[in-house]
Enzyme design. Structure first.
Site, mmCIF file in Angstrom:
data_model
loop_
_atom_site.group_PDB
_atom_site.id
_atom_site.type_symbol
_atom_site.label_atom_id
_atom_site.label_comp_id
_atom_site.label_asym_id
_atom_site.label_seq_id
_atom_site.Cartn_x
_atom_site.Cartn_y
_atom_site.Cartn_z
ATOM 1 C CB CYS A 21 -0.921 -0.001 1.226
ATOM 2 S SG CYS A 21 -1.814 1.542 1.477
ATOM 3 C CB CYS A 42 0.972 1.314 4.724
ATOM 4 S SG CYS A 42 -0.621 0.470 4.892
ATOM 5 C CG HIS A 61 -4.187 -1.243 4.682
ATOM 6 N ND1 HIS A 61 -3.834 -0.387 3.655
ATOM 7 C CD2 HIS A 61 -4.859 -2.281 4.098
ATOM 8 C CE1 HIS A 61 -4.246 -0.893 2.508
ATOM 9 N NE2 HIS A 61 -4.887 -2.031 2.747
ATOM 10 C CG ASN A 101 -14.173 10.025 -4.002
ATOM 11 O OD1 ASN A 101 -15.241 10.590 -3.831
ATOM 12 N ND2 ASN A 101 -13.271 10.464 -4.863
ATOM 13 C CB SER A 118 -7.954 2.149 -6.845
ATOM 14 O OG SER A 118 -7.074 3.243 -6.642
ATOM 15 C CG HIS A 166 -4.253 3.461 4.183
ATOM 16 N ND1 HIS A 166 -3.228 2.720 4.743
ATOM 17 C CD2 HIS A 166 -4.408 4.537 4.987
ATOM 18 C CE1 HIS A 166 -2.771 3.338 5.822
ATOM 19 N NE2 HIS A 166 -3.485 4.456 5.988
ATOM 20 C CG HIS A 199 -6.994 7.950 1.091
ATOM 21 N ND1 HIS A 199 -7.379 6.660 0.783
ATOM 22 C CD2 HIS A 199 -7.019 8.636 -0.089
ATOM 23 C CE1 HIS A 199 -7.610 6.572 -0.525
ATOM 24 N NE2 HIS A 199 -7.398 7.758 -1.070
ATOM 25 C CD GLN A 228 -8.011 12.563 -3.781
ATOM 26 O OE1 GLN A 228 -7.444 13.323 -4.564
ATOM 27 N NE2 GLN A 228 -8.726 11.524 -4.204
ATOM 28 C CG PHE A 279 -35.978 11.779 -16.783
ATOM 29 C CD1 PHE A 279 -36.759 12.353 -17.782
ATOM 30 C CD2 PHE A 279 -35.925 12.395 -15.543
ATOM 31 C CE1 PHE A 279 -37.471 13.515 -17.536
ATOM 32 C CE2 PHE A 279 -36.636 13.557 -15.283
ATOM 33 C CZ PHE A 279 -37.420 14.119 -16.290
#
Length: 381
Positions: free
Chosen positions: A72, A75, A141, A186, A194, A197, A199, A201, A351
Site C-alpha cells: 500500500c 501505509c 490500513h 471517496n 482503488s 487505506h 484517506h 483528499q 432521464f
C-alpha cells in the site's frame, strides 16, 4: 382539471376521463422537490420503489484487511509510486498528491480578445492553478471512520482545520493564489476508490468550484431577500418537523435533506453559524468527530457492509468578500450510492442525465431507515 384526469384511450385514440377522488400522497405520487442550495429540482417517484429489481447485483467486496499492507502506497514507511517514502507516521498524515489534478507551476492562460466572434462566445477557457493533498486518516490500513475512535477522528478534524488555516494565511498574504479548499473523501470501490487505506483528499484552487459557487450565490440571495440564513432557517424547520433528522448533538445536526437525490444522502450542518473549520473550538471538533462516527456506523449497519460514499466539506472560501463569508455556513454532504442492499446501487442515467435528477425512495422513508439503526455499535462488533 376539476377533479378529472384526461387520458388517451390506446384503442380508439379518443379522450377518456377518470374522476380523481384520491388525495395527494407523498409516499405514492410523483412530485418534484426544490433544492434551494443549487436552485434545481429532483423528481420523486416513490411508487417505483415497489417494482421488482432485475438489475445488476455487484459482488460484495470483502473487507478483511490487515493493519498494515507492505504494497500500500499510503501505509507508514512504504514507498509511493513516485519513489518518495512515507514517514513511519502514527497519526493522521498529510502530503502533497503525487498526481495532482491542478498545480501551481504552470504558465498563466491568456484568452485571446475574440469576444465578438463565435469562438469567443462559445469556446471560453480559464486557466486553473492550485495544489492537491492526500490526507491519511490513520496509519492503520483497515480503519475506516466508523471504527476509528473519537480521539482519532478529532485528529482528522484538526488536520482539516490546520490545512484550511495554513492555506488561508498564504492566500491572504498574497504568497499563493488560493481561493477555495475542497476537502472530500471517496470511500469504497463503488465510488472509484482503488486504495482501501482510509484517506481523503483536499484540492486547493484559485477559483471557487461551480457547485460551491452556486450554493454561495443562492445562500446570498436568500439572505438579501429574507434577512436570515438559508441553512439556519432550514435547521430550524427540520428541528420543528423532526421527520428527517437522523442525528444531532450540541453542535451539529444530520438530516436526509428534503431535496436529496441519492437514496441515503445526508447533510451535516453546524447548528450555529460557523463559516468554516477556522471557527471551530475544541467542543466543535469533538462533536463533529462524534457525529461523523455515529452517522457512518449507521451507514455500515444499514446493509451490514462497509458503506461506500462520496463526502465533501463546504465552507467559506479562503479569500472572499465579507458578504461571501457571511453567506457561508459549514456543512458536509454525504452522497452514498447503495439503494436496496450491499449489491444494488443507484445509477444516474437516462432521464437523470437528459432531464433532471430522480429518486424513488423519499427523503422521509430514507430518514426513517437510518433513524432506527444503531449508531453506537458497529455490526462487526
Amino acid at each position: 382539471m376539476n377533479g378529472m384526469e384526461h387520458l388517451l384511450n390506446p384503442i380508439t385514440s379518443s379522450p377518456t376521463y377518470i374522476r380523481m377522488t384520491q388525495q395527494f400522497d407523498f409516499t405514492n405520487h410523483s412530485h418534484r422537490r426544490h433544492n434551494p442550495l443549487t436552485n434545481t429540482y429532483v423528481l420523486c417517484s416513490p411508487h417505483r420503489a415497489k417494482r421488482p429489481w432485475q438489475g445488476a447485483r455487484e459482488e460484495v467486496k470483502k473487507t478483511n484487511l490487515p493493519d498494515y499492507d507492505p504494497k500500500c502506497y499510503l501505509c507508514p514507511g512504504n514507498i509511493r509510486a513516485t519513489g518518495d517514502v512515507n514517514p513511519k507516521f502514527d497519526s493522521t498524515f498529510i502530503f502533497t498528491n503525487d498526481y495532482p489534478a491542478v498545480k501551481l507551476d504552470q504558465p498563466d492562460y491568456t484568452e485571446e480578445e475574440e469576444s465578438d466572434t463565435l469562438k469567443g462566445r462559445l469556446l471560453k477557457t480559464e486557466g486553473v492553478k492550485g495544489k492537491c493533498f492526500v490526507i491519511c486518516f490513520s496509519p492503520n490500513h483497515n480503519l475506516t471512520i466508523p471504527i476509528m475512535t473519537i480521539k482519532e477522528l478529532v485528529k482528522v478534524v484538526n488536520t482539516w482545520q490546520k490545512l484550511y488555516n495554513d492555506l488561508q494565511t498564504e492566500a491572504l498574504s498574497g504568497d499563493a493564489p488560493y481561493k477555495y479548499l475542497q476537502i472530500f473523501e471517496n470511500k469504497g470501490f463503488a465510488m472509484g476508490c482503488s486504495n482501501p487505506h482510509p484517506h481523503g483528499q483536499a484540492w486547493c484552487l484559485d477559483v471557487v468550484p461551480t457547485e460551491v459557487d452556486h450554493e454561495l450565490e443562492n445562500m446570498g440571495n436568500y439572505h438579501r431577500k429574507y434577512h436570515s440564513h438559508l441553512l439556519g432557517d432550514y435547521i430550524k424547520l427540520e428541528l420543528e418537523e423532526k421527520e428527517r433528522v437522523v442525528l444531532e448533538n450540541d453542535s451539529f445536526i444530520v438530516v436526509v435533506p428534503y431535496w436529496a437525490l441519492w437514496p441515503f444522502e445526508t447533510l451535516v450542518m453546524s447548528k450555529e453559524h460557523l463559516t468554516s473549520t477556522a471557527d471551530f473550538n475544541e467542543k466543535h471538533k469533538t462533536d463533529l468527530a462524534s457525529i461523523l462516527k455515529k452517522l457512518t456506523t449507521k451507514y455500515d449497519n444499514l446493509f451490514n457492509t462497509s458503506f461506500p460514499y462520496s463526502m465533501g466539506i463546504h465552507q467559506a472560501p479562503l479569500k472572499c468578500s465579507e458578504e461571501e463569508k457571511n453567506a457561508s455556513w459549514f456543512h458536509m454532504h454525504f452522497y452514498p450510492p447503495l439503494l436496496r442492499s450491499a449489491t444494488v446501487k443507484k445509477f444516474c442515467v437516462g432521464f437523470e442525465m437528459l432531464g433532471e435528477p430522480q429518486r424513488d425512495l423519499t427523503s422521509e422513508q430514507a430518514a426513517a431507515r437510518l433513524i432506527e439503526l444503531n449508531g453506537d455499535k458497529h455490526f462487526m462488533e
